[in-house]
Motif scaffolding. Structure first.
Motif, PDB file in Angstrom:
ATOM      1  N   TYR A   1     -23.913  24.926 -27.984  1.00 41.97           N
ATOM      2  CA  TYR A   1     -22.502  24.067 -28.164  1.00 41.97           C
ATOM      3  C   TYR A   1     -22.423  23.140 -29.396  1.00 41.97           C
ATOM      4  O   TYR A   1     -23.585  22.852 -30.153  1.00 41.97           O
TER       5      TYR A   1
ATOM      6  N   GLN B   1     -20.845  19.778 -31.058  1.00 38.32           N
ATOM      7  CA  GLN B   1     -19.847  18.367 -31.024  1.00 38.32           C
ATOM      8  C   GLN B   1     -19.530  18.068 -32.118  1.00 38.32           C
ATOM      9  O   GLN B   1     -20.648  17.684 -33.085  1.00 38.32           O
TER      10      GLN B   1
ATOM     11  N   LEU C   1     -16.676  18.772 -27.636  1.00 34.64           N
ATOM     12  CA  LEU C   1     -17.783  19.638 -27.473  1.00 34.64           C
ATOM     13  C   LEU C   1     -17.170  21.095 -27.230  1.00 34.64           C
ATOM     14  O   LEU C   1     -16.301  21.242 -26.220  1.00 34.64           O
TER      15      LEU C   1
ATOM     16  N   PHE D   1     -25.997  21.161 -29.366  1.00 35.91           N
ATOM     17  CA  PHE D   1     -26.589  21.197 -28.243  1.00 35.91           C
ATOM     18  C   PHE D   1     -27.049  22.422 -27.770  1.00 35.91           C
ATOM     19  O   PHE D   1     -25.932  23.466 -27.575  1.00 35.91           O
TER      20      PHE D   1
ATOM     21  N   GLN E   1     -25.200  22.735 -15.929  1.00 32.86           N
ATOM     22  CA  GLN E   1     -26.263  22.958 -16.789  1.00 32.86           C
ATOM     23  C   GLN E   1     -27.020  21.800 -17.512  1.00 32.86           C
ATOM     24  O   GLN E   1     -26.600  20.707 -17.313  1.00 32.86           O
TER      25      GLN E   1
ATOM     26  N   PHE F   1     -29.039  19.868 -20.365  1.00 32.94           N
ATOM     27  CA  PHE F   1     -28.591  19.909 -22.025  1.00 32.94           C
ATOM     28  C   PHE F   1     -30.078  19.325 -22.899  1.00 32.94           C
ATOM     29  O   PHE F   1     -30.808  18.460 -22.162  1.00 32.94           O
ATOM     30  N   GLY F   2     -30.128  19.868 -23.916  1.00 29.95           N
ATOM     31  CA  GLY F   2     -31.132  19.258 -24.803  1.00 29.95           C
ATOM     32  C   GLY F   2     -30.686  18.028 -25.345  1.00 29.95           C
ATOM     33  O   GLY F   2     -29.602  17.571 -25.382  1.00 29.95           O
ATOM     34  N   PRO F   3     -31.676  17.502 -26.115  1.00 26.43           N
ATOM     35  CA  PRO F   3     -31.182  16.287 -26.877  1.00 26.43           C
ATOM     36  C   PRO F   3     -30.164  16.273 -27.854  1.00 26.43           C
ATOM     37  O   PRO F   3     -29.774  15.222 -28.660  1.00 26.43           O
TER      38      PRO F   3
ATOM     39  N   ARG G   1     -28.954  16.907 -35.122  1.00 26.55           N
ATOM     40  CA  ARG G   1     -27.928  16.296 -35.805  1.00 26.55           C
ATOM     41  C   ARG G   1     -28.099  16.979 -37.230  1.00 26.55           C
ATOM     42  O   ARG G   1     -28.773  16.557 -37.994  1.00 26.55           O
TER      43      ARG G   1
END
Lengths: 112, 113
Positions: B35, B37, B43, B90, B102, B104-106, B109
């Motif tokens: 994804y 964002q 998102l 993400f 789902q 999600f990972g952290p 950036r």
């Protein structure tokens, strides 16, 4: 096409007061709906989900949401806000193409 | 024992460079996602793989190429980075392609200068 609209970009509450985050959905059939939370600089975490079972869905951390077909709404509530609830909240709908479509998010601010 | 992990956490680079972001999940899930964002927190899904097979490919520039060497890994390679690629990316996974939940990972950036 399925979509969700989050009616408030920001919601401010005092600690200990109720929380209401509003979400309306658009879907041509019975949707699967979710609320996700994103704490600052963190990934997203599932709060709760509705998949055509009970219309009142209970999630983690005392949150719940009610699916109202007549109002095409799926609002998120919590009886008493806690400082740790301050975060970004996303209303999400699953489309017929097996994709998640996210709302634009509501930032919840909790003051002492 | 992080469920969904991403590396790097931060990535600062110059326009025109090529970079990769790695994602790994140890949940035994079959399906993984990328994804994007943007700065307004919007998102949107980019790609999805199920058992190493591409199943969702949104309208994403060809400069973005996902690769899944096995079902526990989904990497994202970006060629010729542009300013508009700056965002948080993400990775997520789900038990299977029905996507009921789902994880999600952290996030990574990415800042393109």
């Amino acid at each position: 096409a399925q979509s969700v609209t989050q009616l408030d970009s920001h919601v401010s509450v005092s600690e200990g007061t109720p929380v209401l985050l509003r979400c309306n959905y658009s879907s041509s059939y019975s949707p699967s709906l979710f609320w996700y939370v994103q704490h600052p600089n963190k990934g997203l975490q599932l709060l709760l989900k509705y998949t055509s079972a009970a219309t009142l869905v209970k999630g983690i951390n005392g949150f719940e949401a009610e699916f109202k077909k007549s109002e095409t709404s799926f609002h998120l509530t919590k009886p008493s806000a806690h400082m740790s609830d301050a975060a970004e909240y996303f209303c999400v709908v699953k489309t017929g193409f097996q994709k998640l479509v996210f709302g634009t998010g509501t930032r919840l601010l909790v003051s002492p | 024992d992080t469920a969904v992990s991403q590396t790097p956490k931060y990535l600062v680079t110059q326009m025109g460079n090529d970079k990769s972001i790695k994602c790994e999940q140890n949940l035994g899930h079959d399906t993984m996602y990328w994804y994007k964002q943007d700065s307004k927190k919007f998102l949107k899904i980019m790609f999805s793989y199920n058992n190493k097979e591409l199943i969702i490919n949104e309208t994403v520039p060809n400069r973005f190429s996902p690769k899944s060497p096995d079902k526990a890994h989904l990497n994202l390679h970006i060629n010729s980075l542009e300013l508009g690629d700056s965002a948080v990316y993400f990775c997520a996974s789900s038990q299977d392609r029905s996507q009921e939940t789902q994880y999600f990972g952290p996030g990574t950036r990415l800042l393109v200068l």
